[in-house]
Design an enzyme around this catalytic site. Sequence first.
Site, PDB file in Angstrom:
ATOM      1  N   SER A 135      12.114 -14.010  -7.994  1.00 25.05           N
ATOM      2  CA  SER A 135      12.281 -13.885  -9.450  1.00 25.05           C
ATOM      3  C   SER A 135      13.603 -14.468  -9.933  1.00 25.05           C
ATOM      4  CB  SER A 135      12.217 -12.420  -9.870  1.00 25.05           C
ATOM      5  OG  SER A 135      10.988 -11.870  -9.479  1.00 25.05           O
ATOM      6  N   GLU A 372       6.301  -7.041  -7.884  1.00 22.04           N
ATOM      7  CA  GLU A 372       5.333  -7.730  -7.014  1.00 22.04           C
ATOM      8  C   GLU A 372       4.062  -8.123  -7.783  1.00 22.04           C
ATOM      9  OE1 GLU A 372       5.165  -6.857  -2.923  1.00 22.04           O
ATOM     10  OE2 GLU A 372       7.194  -6.051  -2.881  1.00 22.04           O
TER      11      GLU A 372
HETATM   12  N1  CAA Z   1      -2.645 -16.296  -2.698  1.00 19.87           N
HETATM   13  C1  CAA Z   1      -2.572 -17.505  -2.099  1.00 19.87           C
HETATM   14  N2  CAA Z   1      -2.404 -18.652  -2.786  1.00 19.87           N
HETATM   15  C2  CAA Z   1      -2.295 -18.548  -4.121  1.00 19.87           C
HETATM   16  C3  CAA Z   1      -2.326 -17.319  -4.801  1.00 19.87           C
HETATM   17  C4  CAA Z   1      -2.533 -16.162  -4.040  1.00 19.87           C
HETATM   18  N3  CAA Z   1      -2.575 -14.940  -4.592  1.00 19.87           N
HETATM   19  N4  CAA Z   1      -2.182 -17.540  -6.128  1.00 19.87           N
HETATM   20  C5  CAA Z   1      -2.044 -18.867  -6.273  1.00 19.87           C
HETATM   21  N5  CAA Z   1      -2.106 -19.488  -5.067  1.00 19.87           N
HETATM   22  C6  CAA Z   1      -2.037 -20.917  -4.793  1.00 19.87           C
HETATM   23  C7  CAA Z   1      -3.168 -21.648  -5.504  1.00 19.87           C
HETATM   24  O1  CAA Z   1      -4.318 -21.677  -4.700  1.00 19.87           O
HETATM   25  C8  CAA Z   1      -2.581 -23.014  -5.731  1.00 19.87           C
HETATM   26  O2  CAA Z   1      -2.710 -23.759  -4.546  1.00 19.87           O
HETATM   27  P1  CAA Z   1      -3.104 -25.354  -4.565  1.00 19.87           P
HETATM   28  O3  CAA Z   1      -1.865 -26.064  -4.966  1.00 19.87           O
HETATM   29  O4  CAA Z   1      -3.499 -25.650  -3.153  1.00 19.87           O
HETATM   30  O5  CAA Z   1      -4.197 -25.529  -5.534  1.00 19.87           O
HETATM   31  C9  CAA Z   1      -1.105 -22.728  -5.939  1.00 19.87           C
HETATM   32  O6  CAA Z   1      -0.847 -21.464  -5.350  1.00 19.87           O
HETATM   33  C10 CAA Z   1      -0.702 -22.697  -7.393  1.00 19.87           C
HETATM   34  O7  CAA Z   1      -1.488 -21.703  -8.003  1.00 19.87           O
HETATM   35  P2  CAA Z   1      -1.805 -21.653  -9.553  1.00 19.87           P
HETATM   36  O8  CAA Z   1      -2.104 -23.026 -10.064  1.00 19.87           O
HETATM   37  O9  CAA Z   1      -2.829 -20.612  -9.727  1.00 19.87           O
HETATM   38  O10 CAA Z   1      -0.400 -21.196 -10.153  1.00 19.87           O
HETATM   39  P3  CAA Z   1      -0.104 -20.559 -11.553  1.00 19.87           P
HETATM   40  O11 CAA Z   1       1.249 -20.989 -11.905  1.00 19.87           O
HETATM   41  O12 CAA Z   1      -1.212 -20.827 -12.520  1.00 19.87           O
HETATM   42  O13 CAA Z   1      -0.189 -18.977 -11.338  1.00 19.87           O
HETATM   43  C11 CAA Z   1       0.404 -16.837 -10.463  1.00 19.87           C
HETATM   44  C12 CAA Z   1       0.215 -18.331 -10.221  1.00 19.87           C
HETATM   45  C13 CAA Z   1      -0.767 -16.124  -9.788  1.00 19.87           C
HETATM   46  C14 CAA Z   1       0.465 -16.404 -11.892  1.00 19.87           C
HETATM   47  C15 CAA Z   1       1.751 -16.587  -9.754  1.00 19.87           C
HETATM   48  O14 CAA Z   1       2.779 -17.234 -10.455  1.00 19.87           O
HETATM   49  C16 CAA Z   1       2.088 -15.133  -9.561  1.00 19.87           C
HETATM   50  O15 CAA Z   1       1.550 -14.471  -8.674  1.00 19.87           O
HETATM   51  N6  CAA Z   1       3.038 -14.600 -10.368  1.00 19.87           N
HETATM   52  C17 CAA Z   1       3.593 -13.276 -10.137  1.00 19.87           C
HETATM   53  C18 CAA Z   1       4.840 -13.387  -9.311  1.00 19.87           C
HETATM   54  C19 CAA Z   1       5.187 -12.103  -8.647  1.00 19.87           C
HETATM   55  O16 CAA Z   1       4.360 -11.384  -8.127  1.00 19.87           O
HETATM   56  N7  CAA Z   1       6.483 -11.820  -8.615  1.00 19.87           N
HETATM   57  C20 CAA Z   1       6.964 -10.680  -7.932  1.00 19.87           C
HETATM   58  C21 CAA Z   1       8.409 -10.875  -7.554  1.00 19.87           C
HETATM   59  S1  CAA Z   1       8.784 -10.337  -5.939  1.00 19.87           S
HETATM   60  C22 CAA Z   1       9.168  -8.681  -6.071  1.00 19.87           C
HETATM   61  O17 CAA Z   1       8.923  -8.031  -7.061  1.00 19.87           O
HETATM   62  C23 CAA Z   1       9.743  -8.127  -4.834  1.00 19.87           C
HETATM   63  C24 CAA Z   1      10.571  -6.913  -4.974  1.00 19.87           C
HETATM   64  O18 CAA Z   1      11.774  -6.995  -4.942  1.00 19.87           O
HETATM   65  C25 CAA Z   1       9.930  -5.587  -5.027  1.00 19.87           C
END
Ligand code: CAA
Length: 388
Positions: A135, A372
Amino acid sequence: MSNTTTPNGMDFNLNEEHLAVQEAARDFATNDLLPGVITRDEEQKFGPELIKKMGELGFLGMMVAPEYGGGGMDTLSYVIAMEEISKIDASASVMMSVNNSLVCWGLETYGDEDQKRKYLTPLATGKVIGAFCLSEPEAGSDATSQHTTAIDAGEHYILNGTKNWITNGNSSSICLVIAHTHPEKAHKGINAFIVEKGTEGFVVGKKEDKMGIRASDTHTLMFSDVKVPKANRIGEDGFGFKFAMSTLNGGRIGIAAQALGIASGAYERSLQYSKERKTFGKPISEHQAIQFKLSEMATRIEAARLLVYKAARLKDQGKDYIKAAAMAKLFASDVAMWVTTEAVQIHGGYGYVKEYHVERHMRDAKITQIYEGTSEIQKLVIAREILK
Ligand code: CAA
């Protein structure tokens, strides 16, 4: 053998090892975490001796293979331990969750042999703790929008940028940092790096003053011309976004288990309190108004537990668990928020003061709908899975 079976016949077969893990986690939570939990929350301090003890007891590298110093356990054991520890202290369990499911799992699954020997073993044995740095001030839900850059400078990368809301920000020694190496390639130009604390230019910034999980240390981390050896890049060039997404899929099971534990802790306290507290001449557990609350709390918690166990089992069986993990986190975090709010209501005025713990559970529950991947992001992940 203790069986928990879902309506469609999925049998969780808790074996003796699972039950032993549950007992060990319950003992640790009751004997070591419960004393001082209110003070730690107030003072926003966890204490290195407790992290050390978690490591010695094996709670920091539960699923890591024994050859790297871990417990070699399955995901189900991990979520069982997470539930027990979260019942008492969600600050402890978030530190544990980040180390187990993001840092250790990410390194074990995608790191090379040298990286595992050098970094995974101390993390899995609890000698040090890790942080997962994705993040940024302008990249929370929109994780592809990374502004941190890592420029290839021959033998090493030069890292510049800022990471926000980093769990274990100060207490960690090893950080997994996501950064753009080729911004023009969008998510395909992102990489993940292992960065050691103490590297020149790596500064621990502001500590967040949080609503809940206050004893866990959440910080801003700053990188200014930090040299990261080429050997510390995880996976092929451009693998960083996939690394982060794939690691977070498993991380979400850990946070779902945390939410489940927070809800269970608040419910157990409410059940006990309702038998002791009398109004209108009888224990409040004999009032239908309270019975209905307890019934609904127990039902929602049981449903959340089945989703969490199912996601863990799918992961253990090597099956696709993306949707199951997102559903478990979405549902369990809402259950945690609802149950803890009802727990405060059951406790009345006592629920609103710190001594009775449930107000802390309510504050702790909120973050499970945010980190997350927010609940909205979980819905997006679920929708993509069911529509593809
Ligand atoms: N698992 C595996 N691969 C994934 C995936 C998943 N869940 N989601 C996306 N991908 C892959 C896609 O297949 C794609 O691959 P290709 O290039 O081969 O096609 C690539 O990633 C890009 O995906 P998108 O085009 O779907 O990307 P996007 O920008 O439209 O959206 C999103 C992605 C799902 C919104 C992502 O940005 C997301 O999960 N956001 C949330 C982030 C998050 O969870 N942050 C938490 C911070 S960590 C934390 O909180 C830890 C702590 O300290 C407690």
